[in-house]
Design an enzyme around this catalytic site. Structure first.
Site, PDB file in Angstrom:
ATOM      1  N   GLY A   1       0.868  -1.163   0.000  1.00 41.71           N
ATOM      2  CA  GLY A   1       0.000   0.000   0.000  1.00 41.71           C
ATOM      3  C   GLY A   1       0.908   1.217   0.000  1.00 41.71           C
ATOM      4  CB  CYS A   2       1.919   3.517  -1.802  1.00 42.07           C
ATOM      5  SG  CYS A   2       2.673   1.972  -2.220  1.00 42.07           S
TER       6      CYS A   2
END
Lengths: 501, 399
Positions: free
Chosen positions: B17-18
């Site tokens: 995720g980011c």
């Protein structure tokens, strides 16, 4: 001569349930049930039973069941009862053993060793009831790089002809002769309803099917039955049949007694004459000859129809397919050894060819290694049994699948494997009017449509679970597959990881 | 006892995720890295300290015509092997260590160097490739074949600064406040595993392309196996890598605009196409048919950087957040609106990027140039090679 052939099946009748209505005797074209004298009891001759289960399904009293003949073998795993019975039959006839349908031997069904993925946490699954879930695919060849005008949003160089399939499923080639006209009509009606294609097989196109020609593949096989310019130009696409999974390397023989008036007209051969398809096409002895036939057909159809080439899955399928792509074929069809047939020599059916799963995976990878996979379409057939098989085939690399047996089973076929006798009680693999009239094309089509609709819903559910909303993103997406119960080499050829990896 | 081996990107596929952010000045005016640092730092919770990085465009105006390679080395041997290789294929104008500053949160960084180079003219001519293709292949070679060396960026007048850590710490480590760029992008990573490898941090780059991405695409293997046909090595097995290659294939090689490449990756639905006028429907159908395997599926939000500017794209279903805003010539992009407002409280036109609709931010000069250009795509393979050097004897007819 002494008859050593044992019955295969035993018909069980529950005398308490039986009302002696006689429907079984009227329905069985094999003559299992007879009433020797008027008013007397019905006698059963189990030896004639082929286990088509028509009587079981239709018996209003639920008084009938068919079981295996209770004879045990010797206990030898080598000289099984089947092996000895084959010898007994050949000792009596001196002939080739005939059989039908695809390879029934317990080889790995690789589909059953491939498990599908689903999204958890790191990306969401998609609910097909809420979001669009696209199952449309196109078949045909494409340029590697299209030529477009971006500002005007139009194509500068139109693509080669494409077939639009609303579902990634078609119906396999089954000729008029091998199946009844009513069965063909059912497939035609279903194809039109579903937005996909059926295939008239190598027996020409009956005039009653011409209204459905826009959703028909016209097949050109080694016998060239029924092939003329009109035939080619009427259909939506043309398929050159080199081979068939059930009987790679051999031709076909429809005996003269099956060449009735209608079949004779459709095949363009004299009534009563044998229809012999040679083993090879006698104008294709090598790959460059195939190119000439592909382009002869393209010339004859003004480059308006995609040309498919169908091969049986054999040892060198990947290299052959790569060659086919270079001959100008727009669609490559690969048919595995479990693909059905109306008649094949038993030894060929059971011993020649390879599973479609391995052939498909190898072909897809070879075309990619050659950098030409996206310029040609790839269709897999040869025992696609359910929607999960379709998902697996597409994930291995197919653009679409063809189903034959599954569609026939939807119509009533019970896979008895006695197609070649011409006594199909379900009205499918027969030309006898009394039997073919049992199959109502409209009703059979509805059953086939229901089947494909059901599979499509399941396909959408499985795609959604993977977080994919277009079949384009499933194609060749082998990370969505994991193997179980496979060895390293099998995993390597299938191009999948083991479950848990 | 041997150290426990944790598989890196390339050995395994690691979902992440980011947080992503981008800031660009359309006028071409350059700004230092303070704002992008502040913007990505605000989204601290979206990363977990296992990867952060920045891409910057316009930072090397003195060497604008040369390829600027940023290379990370894990050993002296790796550097020696890489430099020997580069010396064979390139003429190097300048090479130096990338300046860094010790930072308590940054552990065990690799040795990071940069090189300003031009392709060796004779070897380039002999390769039969254009300059970009030539460079791409050498990048692939170093990343694939030289153990312990990784080319972090390979474009002109741009560079990538990335590593293992929170992005704000990485930014301080690389002293990005000391660089002036007309476009900045940033990435904070939340991988599910602990690869701890600097090369695996984002942005991912190739030539002038850089990509920051938040999401996990479900079409990965379909996209990977499509681009691998054309010589792209998906060494890292990451989404960012394969999306970069798709842009390179469609925009650079096939000659489509970046916007059209993005449009192909997030193609309109068949339902929408069926409702179009026949000519437009034929256009969209042709693109979806030819580029069926370039469709990117599953949740993603990306910011693509290039010499033209920035391009933001969300998946068709809009399964990831991405906001845009502007103030004068400056355009802001970020996973969260707060990350824009923390650097530009009075930003205007604050909005979320629409699913499947490319959001293009071009340099004014580029936008003007594009208006003049032909609307038909021309594949790079159809262009004549322009780097002929006089190393071959003249042809007899010319003599």
């Amino acid at each position: 001569m002494m008859d050593c052939v044992l019955p295969r099946y035993k018909v069980l009748r529950d005398h308490d349930q039986c009302t002696d209505c006689g429907l079984c005797a009227r329905t069985c074209a094999n003559g299992v049930y007879r009433r020797p004298r008027e008013g007397g009891p019905i006698a059963i001759n189990s030896k004639r039973c082929v286990n088509c289960q028509r009587c079981v399904v239709f018996c209003p009293a639920e008084a009938l069941a068919v079981t295996a003949w209770p004879q045990v073998g010797t206990g030898s795993a080598n000289w099984t009862l089947e092996a000895m019975q084959d010898i007994a039959r050949q000792a009596q006839t001196g002939g080739v053993l005939l059989s039908s349908m695809g390879n029934p031997k317990p080889y790995h069904v690789y589909w059953d060793h491939l498990l599908l993925n689903a999204s958890q946490v790191t990306n969401p699954s998609i609910d097909p009831l809420r979001e669009p879930m696209e199952t449309r695919v196109f078949l045909g060849s494409r340029p590697e790089i299209p030529k477009v005008n971006e500002r005007e949003r139009r194509v500068v160089e139109p693509l080669p002809p494409q077939l639009k399939l609303d579902v990634p499923l078609m119906f396999s080639a089954m000729s008029f002769g091998s199946i009844s006209l009513n069965a063909q009509k059912a497939l035609a009606l279903a194809a039109r309803e579903l937005g996909t294609f059926f295939n008239v097989g190598e027996g020409g196109m009956h005039r009653d099917l011409e209204p459905f020609a826009h959703c028909a593949f016209a097949q050109v096989a080694s016998g060239r039955f029924g092939v003329d310019a009109h035939y080619l130009n009427t259909a939506a696409a043309i398929e050159i049949k080199i081979g068939q999974g059930a009987k790679p390397g051999i031709g076909g023989h429809l005996p003269g007694e099956k060449i009735s008036g209608e079949v004779s007209r459709t095949r363009m051969i004299p009534e009563g004459s044998d229809a012999i398809s040679p083993a090879p096409h006698h104008d294709i002895y090598s790959i460059e000859d195939l190119r000439q036939l592909v382009f002869s057909i393209k010339e004859a159809t003004g480059y308006r129809k995609p040309v498919a080439v169908k091969i049986a899955a054999v040892h060198n399928a990947a290299a052959i397919a790569s060659g086919m792509a270079r001959t100008g074929a727009d669609i490559i069809v690969v048919d595995g050894f479990r693909g059905g047939t109306g008649a094949a020599p038993k030894r060929i059916r059971d011993a020649v060819g390879i599973p479609v799963e391995l052939a498909l995976a190898a072909i897809d990878q070879r075309l990619r290694d050659e950098g030409i996979r996206s310029t040609v379409s790839l269709v897999a057939s040869g025992s696609i049994r359910n929607a999960a098989d379709v998902v697996r085939a597409i994930a291995l690399g197919a653009d679409a699948c063809s189903i034959g047996s599954a569609a026939l089973i939807a119509m009533g076929c019970h896979q008895c494997g006695d197609c070649s006798s011409g006594r199909c009680n379900w009205g499918i693999a027969t030309q006898r009017p009394a039997l073919t009239e049992r199959l109502d094309p409209e009703e059979a089509a509805e059953r086939v449509v229901n089947l494909v609709r059901g599979w499509t819903l399941e396909l959408q559910e499985m795609m959604g679970g993977m977080g994919i909303n277009a079949v384009d993103s499933l194609r060749g997406n082998r990370l969505m597959l994991r193997g179980v119960g496979l060895n390293e080499k099998e995993l390597e050829i299938l191009g999948v990881k083991y479950a848990g990896e | 006892m041997a150290a426990r081996h944790i598989p890196r990107e390339g050995e395994t596929r690691i979902p992440s995720g980011c947080a992503i952010a981008g800031i660009m000045d359309r006028s071409g005016a350059r700004h230092d890295g303070t704002d992008i640092l502040k913007s990505i730092a605000l989204m601290h919770d979206r990363s977990n300290g296992l990867g952060g990085g920045f891409a910057a465009y316009g930072i090397y105006p003195d060497y604008a015509d040369l390829y600027a390679f940023h290379i990370m080395y894990e050993s002296r041997e790796a550097r020696a092997a890489t430099e020997a290789y580069l010396e064979h294929y390139y003429l190097c104008e300048k090479q130096e260590r990338v300046p860094t500053e010790d930072h308590p949160a940054i552990k065990n960084p690799p040795d990071i160097w940069r090189y300003f180079m031009a392709p060796h003219p004779m070897r380039l001519a002999a390769s039969g490739l254009d300059e970009a293709e030539y460079t791409m292949r050498h990048v692939f070679h170093i990343n694939g074949a030289v153990d312990g060396a990784f080319v972090a960026s390979s474009g002109k007048n741009m560079g990538v600064f990335k590593g293992v850590g929170y992005p704000e710490d990485i930014g301080e480590f690389y002293r990005i406040a000391d660089y002036d760029a007309w476009a900045w992008t940033a990435h904070g990573r939340f991988p599910t595993n602990t690869p701890g490898w600097w090369g695996g941090a984002h942005p991912f780059t190739l030539l002038n392309w850089s990509i920051v991405h938040n999401g996990e695409i479900s079409s990965y293997d379909a996209n990977r196996r499509y681009v691998e046909q054309f010589g792209y090595d998906c060494e890292l097995q990451t989404d960012t890598e394969v999306i970069t290659y798709l842009f390179d294939l469609l925009a650079r090689r096939h000659g489509l605009s970046q916007e059209m490449a993005a449009h192909i990756m997030a193609a309109p639905s068949w339902r929408a196409i069926d409702a179009m006028a026949p000519e437009n429907a034929a256009f969209e159908t042709a693109l979806r048919t030819v580029y069926a395997s370039a469709l990117v599926n599953g949740p993603f939000s990306i910011i693509l950087g290039s010499e033209e500017g920035l391009l933001a794209l969300n998946d068709r279903l809009k399964l990831r957040a991405l906001m845009a805003a502007e103030k004068g010539p400056v355009v802001y992009l970020a996973s969260e609106q707060a990350a824009i407002q923390v650097v530009c409280p009075d930003a205007e036109n604050v909005r979320s990027i629409e699913g499947g609709v490319p959001f293009v931010v071009q340099l004014d000069a580029v936008a003007r140039r594009k208006q003049e250009e032909a609307a038909e795509n021309r594949a790079v393979r159809d262009w004549p090679l322009e780097h002929e050097v006089g190393v071959q004897p003249r042809r007899r007819r010319e003599a």
